[in-house]
Design a protein around this motif. Structure first.
Motif, short mmCIF file in Angstrom:
data_model
loop_
_atom_site.label_atom_id
_atom_site.label_comp_id
_atom_site.label_asym_id
_atom_site.label_seq_id
_atom_site.Cartn_x
_atom_site.Cartn_y
_atom_site.Cartn_z
N GLN A 59 0.80 -1.22 0.00
CA GLN A 59 0.00 0.00 0.00
C GLN A 59 0.84 1.28 0.00
N ILE A 209 -9.95 -11.75 5.22
CA ILE A 209 -9.99 -11.00 3.96
C ILE A 209 -9.22 -11.75 2.87
N LEU A 213 -12.19 -12.42 0.46
CA LEU A 213 -12.15 -11.48 -0.66
C LEU A 213 -11.18 -11.94 -1.75
N PHE A 220 -10.38 -9.26 -4.33
CA PHE A 220 -8.98 -8.95 -4.07
C PHE A 220 -8.10 -10.00 -4.75
N TYR A 350 -13.19 -1.72 12.44
CA TYR A 350 -13.62 -0.50 11.77
C TYR A 350 -15.10 -0.20 11.95
N GLU A 416 -5.30 -2.20 14.04
CA GLU A 416 -5.79 -1.22 13.05
C GLU A 416 -7.13 -0.68 13.50
N TRP A 460 -4.95 3.31 11.77
CA TRP A 460 -4.78 3.11 10.33
C TRP A 460 -5.31 4.36 9.66
N GLU A 467 -5.62 1.87 -1.46
CA GLU A 467 -6.66 1.17 -0.70
C GLU A 467 -7.22 -0.01 -1.51
N TRP A 468 -6.33 -0.95 -1.84
CA TRP A 468 -6.70 -2.21 -2.49
C TRP A 468 -7.61 -1.99 -3.69
N PHE A 476 -7.37 6.95 3.91
CA PHE A 476 -7.42 6.60 5.33
C PHE A 476 -6.34 7.31 6.14
#
Ligand code: PNW
Length: 548
Positions: A59, A209, A213, A220, A350, A416, A460, A467-468, A476
């Motif tokens: 990232q 994830i 994902l 992803f 989050y 995070e 984070w 951001e992916w 962020f």
């Protein structure tokens, strides 16, 4: 009056001010609003509490093919086009490969004492294996670690934050169990080369994830959509890789290096929609078991998957015509090997969801959501951030910390937590300032009011970054990065000041005012106030007796 008495009387005057709850930072205009729950708590974190901020290699680093670095699955996935918003890539990102000293200076200026970053596996092992150790890549991380230490900042290092060497993906990646040996070789190389200066290792960032994902919906890298089958194999190999890397550290490096090895899992908090309805309560718990328990049960509890996963997946697999459960089994020996393989629980948190039951669905094709059998949804009145999935629900982090504590009884580090804005140039990032204050305040409540053993908090992110699948369309960072400028200049946003103040105060200290606090804004405030007064009076009486 002697000095002791004077101090006590003075603190009596202060306590009602310091301990006073205030209006919530976020107020929800709906039936879920609860001013008492959301009231602000003044106070400080335990001594030695760790304040950190985080990034990850793909990232921020850029330099995707420099100095011998190998290709990662995220290089391939972003460069092939069609997978990331605006076809953005991490080719340059924040250019931290070249600007790491500047990044460390930003941390120093903020008063950060810890920094969580990740190592890019293909930067140190271009084809993923020990066949070729890229000394230039090793040198980059050595320089970064040395620069951090020079500035009195302790590294927390993630070994896998999603940038698998493409060469390993080409032979099946996480779905091929040979990955366990490769991952262990890579982890051991990192312990050898960096371990003398790294007290915290995180084996995996958010295996859920990576699995869901990356291999379930293909949103992803590596872009595989085999929900219901491959995901369980991938997860199985990740758990085994984690356990193996922990044992390697434990057997060979712990005594010498004295560090800790944990794993970071993410989860939305899941709240029963109707907390008096047992079906809703069971659905929320099942959801958390399928999300956290999947990894945490084997690692922190009994070496095996949660019962609810085993029974649900087995019965649905049978109804769908599979000869055995789609969820692989651990042997007794493997369970023993998995159990207890983490020194801490890393939590990325989050947002929050509501849960309700769904009717059982045993139809084909199989899928994780059918296996889990929970309907999740959000309250549309909750404030949304720059990411569509991120609803701002501060009390969720307190509830999930309580849940983790009740399930696993381990030290927890928030590894995070943060909030996005859309891609706008905005230095007075009010939403982020409010978010950090409100969420960190809930962490304080988890420690002070619920007795949860939370040892650290990580924001984070230090910088706006890639951001992916959303590319650079969501920000962020506490520092604005201009991605159109080849120099990638960083500018502090106002949230830097908010976070720095929390770090400097080790929590929330109410400015002392000489005017008495008479306005109570929440239902709980008066009781806390009265309690403080009573405590004070007792102190004064006792001290009087004691000094006579
Ligand atoms: C985490 N979601 O990922 C990651 O660890 C970070 O790399 C990332 O930048 C950060 O959270 C913010 O997203 C997530 O879609 C990515 O629900 C996506 C989701 C959640 C977490």
């Amino acid at each position: 009056m002697d000095l002791l008495q004077m101090t006590l009387v003075f603190s009596c005057l202060l306590i009602p001010v310091i301990g006073l709850d205030e209006e919530p930072e976020f107020v929800y205009p709906d039936r879920f609003n609860d001013p008492e729950r959301d009231a602000f708590l003044y106070g400080t974190f335990p001594e030695g509490f760790i304040w950190s901020s985080a990034t990850s290699s793909y990232q921020i680093e850029g330099a995707w093919n420099e100095d011998g670095k190998g290709e990662s699955i995220w290089d391939r996935f972003s460069q092939e086009g069609g997978n990331v918003e605006n076809n953005d890539t991490g080719d340059v990102a924040c250019d931290s490969y070249h600007k790491y000293k500047e990044d460390v200076a930003l941390m120093k200026a903020m008063g950060l004492k810890y920094y969580r970053f990740s190592i890019s596996w293909p930067r140190v092992l271009p084809d993923g294996t020990l066949n070729n150790v890229n000394e230039a890549g090793i040198a980059y991380y050595n320089n970064l670690i040395d620069e951090l230490r020079l500035n009195d900042i302790t590294p927390m290092v993630t070994l896998y934050h999603w940038d698998l060497p493409q060469a390993l993906q080409d032979v099946g990646g996480w779905a091929n169990e040979t990955i366990i040996d490769h991952y262990n070789d890579y982890a051991e190389l990192c312990y050898q080369r960096f371990g003398s200066r790294v007290p915290f290792w995180i084996t995996f960032n958010e295996p859920w994830i990576v699995t869901l994902l990356g291999h379930g919906v293909g949103y992803f890298a590596p872009g595989i959509s085999e929900d219901g089958t491959t995901i369980y194999v991938v997860a199985h190999n990740i758990i085994k890789s984690h356990a193996r890397a922990w044992h390697t550290y434990n057997d060979t490096y712990r005594q010498l290096q004295n560090g800790q090895v944990g794993i970071t899992m993410n989860s939305d908090h899941v709240e029963p929609y109707d907390s008096t309805n047992q079906d809703h309560i069971d659905a929320a718990d099942r959801c958390l078991q399928f999300h956290f328990g999947w990894w945490a049960n084997p690692i922190f509890k009994n070496g095996d998957y949660p019962e609810v996963m085993k029974t649900s997946i087995a019965s649905k697999s049978a109804a769908q015509g599979f000869t055995k459960s789609r969820l692989p089994e651990f042997t007794e020996e493997e369970k023993e090997y998995n159990r207890g393989t983490a020194d801490f629980f890393g939590l990325n948190q989050y947002t929050t969801l509501y849960a309700n039951n769904t009717p059982d669905d045993e139809s084909n094709p199989p899928g994780y959501l059918k296996d889990r059998n929970v309907l999740t949804f959000v309250d549309e009145d909750w404030e949304t951030a720059g990411s569509s999935w991120l609803k701002i629900v501060p009390w969720g982090i307190r509830n999930i910390l309580k849940w983790i504590d009740s399930q696993y009884h381990v030290p927890i580090y928030v590894t995070e937590n943060g909030v996005s804005t859309h891609d706008v140039y905005e230095l007075d990032d009010v939403i982020r300032q409010k978010y950090y204050r409100a969420y960190i305040n809930e962490v304080l409540k988890a420690i002070k009011l619920d007795g949860v053993d939370v040892r650290g908090y990580t924001a984070w992110s230090l910088l706006d970054n890639f951001e992916w699948a959303s590319g650079y369309s969501e920000r962020f960072g506490m520092h604005y990065v201009d991605f159109n400028d080849p120099e990638r200049p960083r500018t502090a946003k106002e949230s830097v000041n908010v976070y720095s103040k929390i770090i400097a105060d080790n929590g929330f200290i109410k400015e002392v005012s000489t005017t008495p606090a008479t306005q109570y804004t929440t239902a709980s405030a008066p009781s806390i106030n009265i309690l403080s007064h009573i405590t004070c009076i007792c102190f004064c009486i006792l001290s009087n007796v004691w000094t006579q």
